[in-house]
Each structure stands twice: as structure tokens, then as C-alpha cells.
Design a protein around this motif. Structure first.
Motif, short mmCIF file in Angstrom:
data_model
loop_
_atom_site.label_atom_id
_atom_site.label_comp_id
_atom_site.label_asym_id
_atom_site.label_seq_id
_atom_site.Cartn_x
_atom_site.Cartn_y
_atom_site.Cartn_z
N THR A 133 0.83 -1.21 0.00
CA THR A 133 0.00 0.00 0.00
C THR A 133 0.86 1.26 0.00
OG1 THR A 133 -1.63 -1.25 1.25
CG2 THR A 133 -1.94 1.12 1.15
N TYR A 160 -12.85 5.18 4.31
CA TYR A 160 -12.98 4.55 5.62
C TYR A 160 -14.36 4.81 6.23
CZ TYR A 160 -8.35 2.62 6.06
OH TYR A 160 -7.24 1.84 5.89
N ASP A 210 2.50 2.93 9.16
CA ASP A 210 1.48 1.89 9.25
C ASP A 210 1.90 0.79 10.22
OD1 ASP A 210 -1.04 1.66 8.34
OD2 ASP A 210 -0.53 1.09 6.31
N LEU A 246 -7.73 -8.25 8.89
CA LEU A 246 -6.78 -7.27 8.36
C LEU A 246 -7.17 -6.80 6.97
CD1 LEU A 246 -4.03 -5.88 8.84
CD2 LEU A 246 -3.00 -7.77 7.59
N VAL A 247 -7.62 -7.75 6.16
CA VAL A 247 -7.79 -7.44 4.74
C VAL A 247 -9.23 -7.12 4.38
CG1 VAL A 247 -7.48 -8.31 2.41
CG2 VAL A 247 -5.84 -8.91 4.18
N PRO A 298 -5.57 4.75 13.50
CA PRO A 298 -5.90 4.62 12.08
C PRO A 298 -4.88 3.77 11.33
CG PRO A 298 -4.97 6.76 12.53
CD PRO A 298 -5.17 6.10 13.85
N THR A 299 -5.34 3.09 10.31
CA THR A 299 -4.42 2.39 9.42
C THR A 299 -4.40 3.13 8.09
OG1 THR A 299 -6.14 0.97 8.52
CG2 THR A 299 -4.95 0.14 10.44
N TYR A 300 -3.33 2.93 7.36
CA TYR A 300 -3.19 3.60 6.08
C TYR A 300 -2.90 2.59 4.98
CZ TYR A 300 -3.22 7.75 8.89
OH TYR A 300 -3.61 8.73 9.77
N HIS A 301 -3.40 1.35 5.16
CA HIS A 301 -3.18 0.34 4.13
C HIS A 301 -4.47 -0.16 3.52
CE1 HIS A 301 -4.47 -2.52 7.12
NE2 HIS A 301 -3.43 -2.28 7.89
N GLY A 302 -5.55 0.53 3.78
CA GLY A 302 -6.81 0.16 3.14
C GLY A 302 -7.57 -0.92 3.88
N GLY A 303 -7.02 -1.43 4.97
CA GLY A 303 -7.70 -2.47 5.72
C GLY A 303 -8.15 -1.98 7.08
N ILE A 304 -8.95 -2.80 7.72
CA ILE A 304 -9.46 -2.45 9.04
C ILE A 304 -8.43 -2.83 10.10
CG2 ILE A 304 -11.20 -3.18 10.74
CD1 ILE A 304 -12.35 -1.34 8.76
#
Lengths: 510, 105
Positions: free
Chosen positions: A234, A282, A349, B19-20, B34-40
């Protein structure tokens, strides 16, 4: 009052500038092809992924239905490639057969204008068409996310626009035009955001196949690999998508992007657009009851500390590359900025996830964990990159101040009247200019304020271009001095030089 | 080796799904960082949503209030240098036409 156009190159030098801007467009198409090739690689990896079949029924959890916007994007992208290929054929035919055949290939053209000019227009239209066909499909996913969350987007819009204004004002001396920052914001939200979402979705759909097909001897290692692979992938795709936006705007509007300050600011604008889109993503993902936490995380704590910091570093690298004489140095500098951005994104991340596992131990109270814990962890994770941005910005502003001082003194000494000796101190003091703007706004209203800002920006632009012209690596994108000076004099309302004004000439030509 | 096949499969599936592709339970709040990889994010717990909303509003309100207060202060205080700058810019413009409003143009 007639105001000359901003870039305003004089007629004799228009051809090199046009060639340069066309070369920029070719560079932009190359970047679009790089994004396309990256997408194709992701698609091939996904197609080559083993079927997620196993003795367990749990794998069915991986096979969630394909999101509709993703499917639409997946269909539209090859159509776009087809359109781009057709336009390429038209372009090749135009180049090979010359102006007469170009008219046939492009259909009937407007009356008037030389055949050579028509051929150039056809080439230009083809290039723009190729660009649109390659990039437009990426906007589907962000648009669908935003349209589905209009009320929430209205919440996010004021912070994003306020941040954009602040980023714009960080340019303490000469500022880029507002439309350029808005374009950066748009790229980040639509193209960069769309590219990131599509690539992440491919990853999400292909990883389970690889993941469930391996041996199950060391499942914890597999989980660790996944934890590493996901943020890394990502970080790469999102930062490449955002940095491509800075590079595209740099190639198209190089006259305005003249160093690390403008590169850094443009990177921040692109990142604000991406952050806006990501917040929408989100908000779409989580339960509506939990939207406020996402707004706190992404529109308050993370507004300047995550995407903005990373892409600002990439932008600073691209901006700094402008004055480097060797191609190798330019690639190294812009590549270094991109690497810092990717590294920052990945590190943030991973570290945030890691630290968050201990947050409950450090903050017994949930509210305290939210209000203090998350900001503190964000500072730990991204503080280095934010500090780096501030240091780079400070250094860039210092260099600008030094260069402008010399140029303003020279201009005042020339006695042409565009800058007087008394004005130098005012122009070199951002604080005094801001206070003056406030006083003029109170006394003369918005019209007076706009006129003052236009004048001072025109003076600073004149001095900035004079400074650049004296550089060792001065390029052909530096505009001519005289039109800039005439514009300042016109804004001042003083009699212009004997040289005829540029605007009527251009109007007469068109 | 770490346990039976079923246990390992459940562990992997749960972790990966969360995760995904995982979506949060409507009953639980996303109070994770917060995450910044598009997953929860994996860490899910109770979250004071009203606190998050109130804090966001307060931060932005304070920011706007500080900016407004600074502008009001800057406009109200008498500063001879600022007056000098205003005089200077008036001199600059007095060489030519007076500033016209947008409507007059």
C-alpha cells in the motif's frame, strides 16, 4: 483594467515554450503509462494467484463479491487502453503523412489557420485524448465512494480546504497560483486515490490465493509476512500514485514549480486530496456510528502528519530536481524523495499498528487513549518525517529569501519602477505583508486586498524569475523578464515602457 | 509446528479476514489507531464516539477562534510601522489610477 496574461512569453520565443510544454505532455503520458503498467502487473499477479481452495470452508470468507466500482474500473481500463491505442495510430499517421493527411485523419477542422498549425492541434488533441483515456477510469472508485457519503464528505471538506489554504500560505514569498494547488488536490482525490484503491483491491483479492495455497508448517510466519506485505504494497502504490500527480503538474506547469518549497507545497496539496478520498473510503467501510473516530483520526490528528508529510517529501525531491544539471542527479533527487515518502508511509502503518497493541496498557481510560494516545502514537510514528518536512521547508524559504534579496535590490537599482527601494523591506517580510493585507482589506475591502496581493505577487514573481535566470542550471521554462515587469507596472497603474503591450498583440494574432 | 491444522487455519483466516477484508461488528466501535493500508485495524474496542466528535469540533473551533482573535488583535493595535507600510503602498498606487472595485471594472 487590462492585465496581461501571467506567463506571457513574447511572440519570438513562443515556439520553444510550446515545444517544451509538448515535451512535458509526452512526459505526462509516459507517467500515465507507468501507472498503467503497474496496474497490469497487479492484474497479472491476481490472475496468476492460486484458487483459494482448501479442505477448510473458512476460505470462503475470502471470496467476498467484487465491489461494483472496482468491476467497472476493471472493464473501463482496457477500453481506455484501446482508445489510447487508436489515438496513437492517429498520432503516428499524422506525423508520418504530414499536415494534409492529418486533416483527413482528424476530420474537418475549423476554418482559418495554417495546415501546420492544424497538424499540431491534431497531435496535441491526440496526446490529451491518450492521457484522458489512460487516467479517467481510475476516478470511478473514488467518485463512487464520495457520492455514497455526501453528508460525511461535507464534514471533511472544510478541514481539507482550510488545510489547503494554510499550505498555500506556507509559501511565504512567491506563491503558486491557487488553481495549481486545486489541481493537485483533485489529482490526489481522484487519480492518485483511484489508483491506490484499485491496486489495494487487487492485492486484497489476490493475496488469499497465495496465502492459503502454501504449506501450513509455519502459520505465524505467514501472518507476519502478510502484516508486512500489506503495508509495504500500500505504501508503494499510494505514494507512487500521489508522487505521479506532483510529477505530472511539474511537467505541465514547470514555470510555477521552481524549487523545494513549491514542490513540497504541491505534494502536500496532492496528499490533502488523497486524505480526503481516504477518509471517505474509511467512512464507507466502518459503521456509521463510528464516523467521528475516523474524522478525529484522519481530519484532525492525521491531517498534516501522515499523507501530507510523506508526499511533501516526494514533492520536495521533484521540486529540487529542477535545477540539477545532470539527469542522474535529477533522478536520484526525485527518487530519494519518493523513497522517503514510501518509507514514511510503511513505517507509520507498521509502527502505529504495533503501538496500538499496547495502548490499552498505557491508557486505562478509553477517552484518554483516544484524545492523548492516538496523537502521541502518531507523533512517535511520523514525527521524524514531519520534522524533516519543516526543516526542508525552512531551508527552502531561507534560500528563497536570499535569492529574492539580491534580485529585488538589482531590480530597484535598475530604476524601471517595478520595485522601489522602499518596497524591498516590505516584500521580504511575510509578516509585514500579512498585516498590510489585513489593513488594506479592512479599509478597501476585498477588491483592494486582491489588487494588493496581485501586485506583490507579481513583484515577487519578477524577482524570482530574475534570480532563477542567474542560476547555473537556468532552463528554458523561465519566462521573459519584460512582460513580467510590464505586468507589475500595469498593476501599479504607472505608465508602461515604450514597448507595446503584449496582450493586444496576442489577441490580434488569434 | 504450532497446533492442529484446524487451529492454524482458524488463526490465519481470522487474522487475514480482519486485516484485509473484515468489516467491524456493528456493536463494537473502531477505536483503534488509524491504518493507512486500506484495511481495518485489528484492535477493536469500545470507543467514546461523542468524545471523538466533540474533540474534533473543539480542535477546529479553537483553531478558527485563535486565527480570528489574532486578526482582530492585529487590526486593532496601533503600530507605526504598519501605518508606514499602508502609507507606502498608497504612495505606490497614487502614481497611477486609484484602486477600483470589481464592480466598477
Amino acid at each position: 483594467m487590462t492585465v496581461p496574461s501571467e506567463a506571457g512569453p513574447p511572440v519570438p520565443t513562443a515556439e520553444p515554450h510550446r515545444n517544451a510544454s509538448w515535451a512535458g505532455l509526452v512526459g505526462v503520458i509516459t507517467l500515465a503509462l507507468v501507472l498503467t503498467a503497474t496496474y497490469i502487473v497487479a492484474q497479472v499477479i491476481a490472475w496468476a494467484a492460486p484458487e483459494p481452495v482448501s479442505r477448510s470452508a473458512f476460505v470462503k470468507h475470502f471470496l467476498l463479491p467484487e465491489p461494483v466500482p472496482f468491476r467497472v474500473t476493471r472493464i473501463l481500463l482496457p477500453i481506455g487502453w484501446g482508445v489510447a491505442a487508436l489515438l496513437c495510430l492517429v498520432l503516428l499517421r499524422t506525423r508520418r503523412n504530414g499536415p494534409r493527411e492529418a486533416q483527413h485523419a482528424a476530420g474537418p477542422l475549423k476554418a482559418g489557420g495554417a495546415p501546420g498549425m492544424r497538424s499540431e492541434q491534431t497531435v496535441q488533441a491526440c496526446r490529451l485524448g491518450i492521457l484522458g483515456a489512460l487516467l479517467a477510469p481510475f476516478t470511478i472508485m473514488p467518485l463512487s465512494v464520495m457520492v455514497g457519503n455526501v453528508p460525511q464528505m461535507l464534514f471533511c471538506l472544510p478541514p481539507t480546504l482550510a488545510a489547503l489554504l494554510l499550505v498555500h500560505r506556507v509559501q511565504l514569498y512567491r506563491r503558486m497560483p491557487g488553481w495549481l494547488l486545486a489541481s493537485g488536490l483533485g489529482w490526489g482525490a481522484l487519480i492518485g486515490g483511484g489508483f491506490g484503491l484499485v491496486m489495494i483491491t487487487w492485492m486484497q483479492r489476490s493475496v488469499p490465493g497465495y496465502f492459503t495455497s502454501g504449506s501450513w508448517e509455519r502459520p505465524l510466519d505467514g501472518v507476519r509476512e502478510l502484516y508486512t506485505l500489506f503495508p509495504l504494497h500500500t505504501a508503494v502504490v499510494t505514494e507512487v500514485g500521489k508522487a505521479a500527480g506532483v510529477a505530472v503538474l511539474f511537467l505541465l506547469f514547470r514555470r510555477h514549480i521552481d524549487g523545494i518549497v513549491s514542490g513540497l507545497v504541491l505534494g502536500a496539496a496532492v496528499a490533502l486530496g488523497y486524505n480526503f478520498m481516504e477518509t471517505a473510503y474509511y467512512l464507507n467501510l466502518v459503521n456509521p456510528d463510528h464516523h467521528f473516530t475516523q474524522l478525529w483520526d484522519r481530519q484532525v490528528v492525521g491531517l498534516f502528519t501522515t499523507h501530507v508529510a510523506f508526499t511533501a517529501l516526494a514533492g520536495a525531491g521533484i521540486g529540487a530536481a529542477r535545477w540539477l544539471p545532470s539527469r542522474r542527479d535529477r533522478l536520484l533527487t526525485s527518487g530519494g524523495g519518493l523513497l522517503a515518502a514510501v518509507g514514511g508511509h510503511f513505517e507509520t502503518d507498521v509502527v502505529l499498528m504495533r503501538l496500538d497493541g499496547h495502548r490499552a496498557d498505557w491508557f486505562a481510560d478509553e477517552a484518554l487513549g483516544l484524545l492523548v494516545g492516538i496523537p502521541a502514537m502518531t507523533v512517535v510514528a511520523t514525527g521524524v518525517f514531519v520534522a524533516l518536512c519543516v526543516l526542508i521547508l525552512r531551508r527552502g524559504l531561507k534560500a528563497q529569501a536570499a535569492g529574492l534579496t539580491d534580485a529585488l535590490i538589482t531590480e530597484a537599482a535598475s530604476g524601471r519602477g517595478a520595485v522601489t527601494e522602499l518596497e524591498i523591506g516590505l516584500l521580504l517580510s511575510p509578516r509585514r505583508r500579512l498585516l498590510l493585507e489585513l489593513r488594506v482589506w479592512r479599509r478597501d475591502g476585498t477588491a483592494g486586498l486582491r489588487h494588493l496581493v496581485r501586485l506583490q505577487q507579481a513583484q515577487l514573481d519578477l524577482a524570482t524569475q530574475q534570480w532563477h535566470r542567474r542560476r547555473a542550471g537556468a532552463d528554458s521554462f523561465i519566462p521573459e523578464e519584460e512582460p513580467l515587469r510590464e505586468r507589475v507596472l500595469e498593476l501599479k497603474g504607472t505608465p508602461s515602457s515604450p514597448r507595446p503591450p503584449a496582450l493586444p498583440e496576442r489577441k490580434a494574432l488569434s | 509446528m504450532t497446533g492442529s491444522f484446524a487451529v492454524r487455519m482458524i488463526t490465519l483466516t481470522t487474522a487475514t479476514t480482519a486485516l484485509v477484508l473484515g468489516t467491524p461488528s456493528p456493536a463494537s466501535a473502531q477505536c483503534a489507531a488509524p491504518t493507512y493500508h486500506g484495511g481495518i485495524p485489528l484492535w477493536i474496542g469500545e470507543c467514546p464516539e461523542t468524545v471523538a466528535g466533540g474533540a474534533s469540533a473543539v480542535v477546529w473551533a479553537v483553531g478558527i477562534a485563535v486565527a480570528g482573535a489574532w486578526i482582530a488583535y492585529a487590526l486593532s493595535r496601533p503600530d507605526p510601522r504598519e501605518a508606514g507600510d499602508l502609507e507606502l503602498i498608497d504612495q505606490v498606487f497614487s502614481h497611477g489610477q486609484p484602486i477600483k472595485s470589481e464592480d466598477d471594472r
